[in-house]
Design an enzyme around this catalytic site. Structure first.
Site, PDB file in Angstrom:
ATOM      1  CG  ASN A 268      -0.476   5.360  14.351  1.00  0.00           C
ATOM      2  OD1 ASN A 268      -0.572   6.408  14.963  1.00  0.00           O
ATOM      3  ND2 ASN A 268       0.684   4.805  14.063  1.00  0.00           N
TER       4      ASN A 268
ATOM      5  N   GLY B 221      -3.557  -1.206   6.923  1.00  0.00           N
ATOM      6  CA  GLY B 221      -3.681  -2.333   6.006  1.00  0.00           C
ATOM      7  C   GLY B 221      -3.061  -3.602   6.552  1.00  0.00           C
TER       8      GLY B 221
ATOM      9  CD  GLU C  47      -1.147  -0.537   3.666  1.00  0.00           C
ATOM     10  OE1 GLU C  47      -2.370  -0.582   3.493  1.00  0.00           O
ATOM     11  OE2 GLU C  47      -0.636  -0.617   4.776  1.00  0.00           O
TER      12      GLU C  47
HETATM   13  O1  0RQ Z   1       6.508   6.251  20.894  1.00  0.00           O
HETATM   14  O2  0RQ Z   1       7.278   8.092  19.513  1.00  0.00           O
HETATM   15  O3  0RQ Z   1       6.635   8.445  21.924  1.00  0.00           O
HETATM   16  O4  0RQ Z   1       8.724   7.153  21.327  1.00  0.00           O
HETATM   17  O5  0RQ Z   1       4.966   3.763  20.021  1.00  0.00           O
HETATM   18  O6  0RQ Z   1       6.750   3.276  17.860  1.00  0.00           O
HETATM   19  O7  0RQ Z   1       8.909   2.129  17.431  1.00  0.00           O
HETATM   20  O8  0RQ Z   1       8.565   4.532  16.638  1.00  0.00           O
HETATM   21  O9  0RQ Z   1       7.391   2.535  15.557  1.00  0.00           O
HETATM   22  O10 0RQ Z   1       6.511   4.549  14.221  1.00  0.00           O
HETATM   23  O11 0RQ Z   1       6.911   2.239  13.241  1.00  0.00           O
HETATM   24  O12 0RQ Z   1       5.017   2.679  14.812  1.00  0.00           O
HETATM   25  C1  0RQ Z   1       2.781  -0.214  15.281  1.00  0.00           C
HETATM   26  C2  0RQ Z   1       2.385   2.187  15.817  1.00  0.00           C
HETATM   27  C3  0RQ Z   1       4.650   1.379  15.117  1.00  0.00           C
HETATM   28  C4  0RQ Z   1       2.816   1.480  13.405  1.00  0.00           C
HETATM   29  C5  0RQ Z   1       3.137   1.205  14.920  1.00  0.00           C
HETATM   30  C6  0RQ Z   1       5.692   3.537  21.229  1.00  0.00           C
HETATM   31  C7  0RQ Z   1       7.118   3.920  20.865  1.00  0.00           C
HETATM   32  C8  0RQ Z   1       6.863   5.171  20.050  1.00  0.00           C
HETATM   33  C9  0RQ Z   1       5.869   4.326  17.853  1.00  0.00           C
HETATM   34  P1  0RQ Z   1       7.346   7.603  20.917  1.00  0.00           P
HETATM   35  P2  0RQ Z   1       8.002   3.181  16.880  1.00  0.00           P
HETATM   36  P3  0RQ Z   1       6.505   3.080  14.363  1.00  0.00           P
HETATM   37  C10 0RQ Z   1       0.791  -0.156   6.680  1.00  0.00           C
HETATM   38  C11 0RQ Z   1       0.556  -1.118   7.769  1.00  0.00           C
HETATM   39  C12 0RQ Z   1      -0.435  -0.353  12.475  1.00  0.00           C
HETATM   40  C13 0RQ Z   1      -0.854  -0.254  11.050  1.00  0.00           C
HETATM   41  C14 0RQ Z   1       0.000  -0.966  10.093  1.00  0.00           C
HETATM   42  C15 0RQ Z   1       1.346   1.283  13.099  1.00  0.00           C
HETATM   43  C16 0RQ Z   1       5.595   4.809  19.285  1.00  0.00           C
HETATM   44  O13 0RQ Z   1       3.578   0.633  12.606  1.00  0.00           O
HETATM   45  O14 0RQ Z   1       0.540   2.199  13.222  1.00  0.00           O
HETATM   46  O15 0RQ Z   1       0.785  -1.836  10.411  1.00  0.00           O
HETATM   47  N1  0RQ Z   1       0.955   0.031  12.705  1.00  0.00           N
HETATM   48  N2  0RQ Z   1      -0.168  -0.593   8.868  1.00  0.00           N
HETATM   49  O16 0RQ Z   1       7.891   4.160  22.012  1.00  0.00           O
HETATM   50  C17 0RQ Z   1       3.877   1.610  24.750  1.00  0.00           C
HETATM   51  C18 0RQ Z   1       4.450  -0.428  23.758  1.00  0.00           C
HETATM   52  C19 0RQ Z   1       5.038   0.301  22.672  1.00  0.00           C
HETATM   53  C20 0RQ Z   1       4.966   1.701  22.728  1.00  0.00           C
HETATM   54  C21 0RQ Z   1       5.969   1.074  20.880  1.00  0.00           C
HETATM   55  N3  0RQ Z   1       4.466  -1.763  23.781  1.00  0.00           N
HETATM   56  N4  0RQ Z   1       3.881   0.275  24.748  1.00  0.00           N
HETATM   57  N5  0RQ Z   1       4.395   2.359  23.749  1.00  0.00           N
HETATM   58  N6  0RQ Z   1       5.562   2.138  21.593  1.00  0.00           N
HETATM   59  N7  0RQ Z   1       5.670  -0.063  21.532  1.00  0.00           N
HETATM   60  C22 0RQ Z   1       0.528   1.319   6.905  1.00  0.00           C
HETATM   61  C23 0RQ Z   1      -0.870   1.756   6.643  1.00  0.00           C
HETATM   62  O17 0RQ Z   1      -1.761   1.018   6.751  1.00  0.00           O
HETATM   63  C24 0RQ Z   1      -1.096   3.166   6.258  1.00  0.00           C
END
Ligand code: 0RQ
Length: 498
Positions: free
Chosen positions: A373, A377, A283
């Site tokens: 978020n 997808g 995507e």
């Molecule tokens: O927080 O920014 O305050 O430090 O979550 O985590 O490691 O920067 O990772 O930006 O890649 O996001 C799953 C949210 C990961 C994203 C997710 C905290 C961490 C940080 C972000 P800070 P990272 P990313 C195609 C596929 C769902 C949709 C999807 C997502 C913030 O990849 O939205 O996959 N995925 N779509 O510190 C508390 C935990 C944590 C936590 C991480 N266990 N507890 N906070 N964080 N783990 C895209 C589309 O469909 C458009």
């Protein structure tokens, strides 16, 4: 007769309180930019005069601050779907000011057409070109544009001269059949084009707002040691699968999610010369895909959006003939369609917030209640992939949070759909393993060493049954985080193992 051109302020006056509004685009790419800002101002002025003004917002995925940020700060959003990443909107959702419902991106367009969410009153669509008879060329992201254009009573086209008209030819806009007994979508290889280069809209219900505004495409964080190791672990795993004959020698198409980890994984794949040149069916097309297209390591990319930095988009626009032969942009309904993902045998790679030791994945919530978020997808791809892979650093927040817990605080992808999990420590291949075997595999290969003894204490506490879940201790990690700010303080009560 030519389509009338009006100002953004006049366009905002076409939208009424309580309207359902659809926006073009997917991530920052393809989103309208100036009409939403005018709409936010309009809402503020209506509110200052004591009148209600809140709209329902449908989008392809996340948007730009001019849409989700400006409208939520103006308290102009009644409900919102599907994926979102804007901090102000996220806060408004978690504070209960905005009703948010999350769903798989592939299904939103068809659900809208089936009438599940009411009418679309107005569609606001960014275009790089439009003819008097209503042939519209989208810009760098598509999303739900054809469906909202078809359903809306009024279409506001933001004609953004920042995007070249010569983008025509990069899109493939396919009209879906209506139920029942729909036939297959005739995409049999990543490159197949099955629709039109343009979207036919009704000029009689359309107005144009002219603009010249750049995309809001920021860069990516430099690849750090953790993301580099995750990337290398994925690349080595895929090479090993190929050597074992479980991935064909000419490889399979790749989907990779959004963000820095996904970007780093694709770079690592590009650098690993044991992986042949490959295709992408995804995507979100990020910067690393463009780099690898230029190096001809990726031979073709099918996606829904160019979620790239502006520097990278300028590279694409200055070499459009090269990229038009190598990129096709589709609607989210097609880029994420389960039928095509299953048929093309896509290898999917998405990022988890949290996983449990049985392979259930939380992609959307922090501590069970606060939305991050949305599922995006990731579900469309995970459930239908040839091999579904989840990526995550083993810890978050400086090590105080383990990404691997006894039980996830929210489930988006369950143990039946998740085949492989990768952290910076290694790869847990869950295929063919019972829940107990999966738990050992995840702890030994992916968990941070600080948390391995605690997870073994939980597991080795004499829990009976097919799946060793102990409800008394299942949230011991989360409880320790709430009470002490550090999951390492989790206490497993040895007296409770039934
Ligand atoms: O927080 O920014 O305050 O430090 O979550 O985590 O490691 O920067 O990772 O930006 O890649 O996001 C799953 C949210 C990961 C994203 C997710 C905290 C961490 C940080 C972000 P800070 P990272 P990313 C195609 C596929 C769902 C949709 C999807 C997502 C913030 O990849 O939205 O996959 N995925 N779509 O510190 C508390 C935990 C944590 C936590 C991480 N266990 N507890 N906070 N964080 N783990 C895209 C589309 O469909 C458009």
């Amino acid at each position: 007769m030519s389509i009338k051109t009006i100002t953004a302020e006049a366009a905002a006056l076409l939208i009424n309180d309580n309207d359902n509004v659809g926006f073009s685009g997917f991530t920052h790419a393809g989103c309208p930019k100036i009409v939403p800002l005018a709409l936010a101002k309009r809402a503020e002025s209506e509110h200052s005069e004591g009148r209600s003004f809140r709209i329902g917002v449908f989008t392809g995925a996340s948007t730009v601050d001019n849409i989700d940020g400006a409208l939520s700060r103006a308290k102009a959003i009644k409900f919102r779907t599907p994926y979102q990443t804007n901090k102000d909107l996220r806060d408004a959702i978690n504070e209960g000011e905005v009703d948010y419902f999350d769903l798989h991106l592939s299904t939103l367009s068809q659900d809208l057409r089936y009438g599940f969410y009411g009418n679309i009153d107005v569609a606001i669509i960014e275009a790089s070109d439009i003819t008097d008879d209503g042939r519209l060329i989208p810009t760098s992201g598509v999303g739900i544009t054809p469906t909202i254009a078809k359903m809306a009573k009024i279409i506001i086209v933001e004609l953004n001269k920042w995007h070249p008209k010569e983008l025509r030819g990069m899109h493939d806009l396919y009209e879906m059949e209506d139920p029942p007994y729909r036939r297959e979508i005739p995409i049999y290889s990543v490159k197949d084009r099955i629709g039109k280069e343009y979207l036919q809209i009704d000029p009689a219900k359309t107005v144009i707002v002219e603009t010249n505004v750049p995309n809001a495409g920021g860069g990516f964080s430099p690849i750090d040691n953790t993301t580099l190791r995750i990337g290398e672990n994925v690349a080595n795993f895929l090479v090993d699968e190929m050597k074992r004959g479980r991935i064909p020698e000419n490889f399979l198409p790749i989907q990779s999610g959004v963000g820095n980890i996904a970007n780093a994984v694709l770079s690592a794949m590009g650098n690993n010369r044991d992986i042949p040149d490959f295709e992408v069916y995804t995507e979100v097309i990020q910067d690393s895909v463009i780099d690898l297209l230029e190096k001809e390591r990726i031979t073709f990319a099918s996606g829904g959006t160019l979620t790239v930095s502006n520097e990278c988009l300028e590279r694409i626009y200055s070499n459009l003939e090269f990229f038009k032969k190598r990129i096709v942009l589709r609607t989210s309904e097609i880029s994420n369609h389960p039928e095509i993902i299953r048929r093309l045998d896509i290898i999917s790679m998405n990022t988890a917030i949290e996983a449990d030791i049985f392979g259930n994945i939380n992609s959307t919530h922090i501590n069970g209640n606060k939305i991050m978020n949305g599922i995006g997808g990731s579900g469309d791809f995970t459930r239908n992939a040839y091999i579904s892979i989840f990526l995550t650093p083993s810890t978050a927040k400086g090590g105080n949070i383990s990404a691997f817990v006894p039980m996830v605080s929210h489930t988006d992808h369950n143990e039946h759909s998740v085949k492989v999990i990768v952290s910076e420590y290694g790869v847990a291949d869950l295929r063919g393993k019972s829940p107990r075997e999966r738990a050992h595999c995840i702890i030994d290969n992916c968990v941070h060493p600080d948390y391995r003894p605690l997870l073994y204490q939980y597991l080795d506490n004499g829990i009976e049954g097919q799946t060793p879940v102990n409800l008394y201790n299942a949230f011991a990690f989360h409880k320790a985080l709430i009470e002490t700010g550090d999951m390492r303080n989790a206490v497993i009560d040895k007296n409770h193992h039934k």
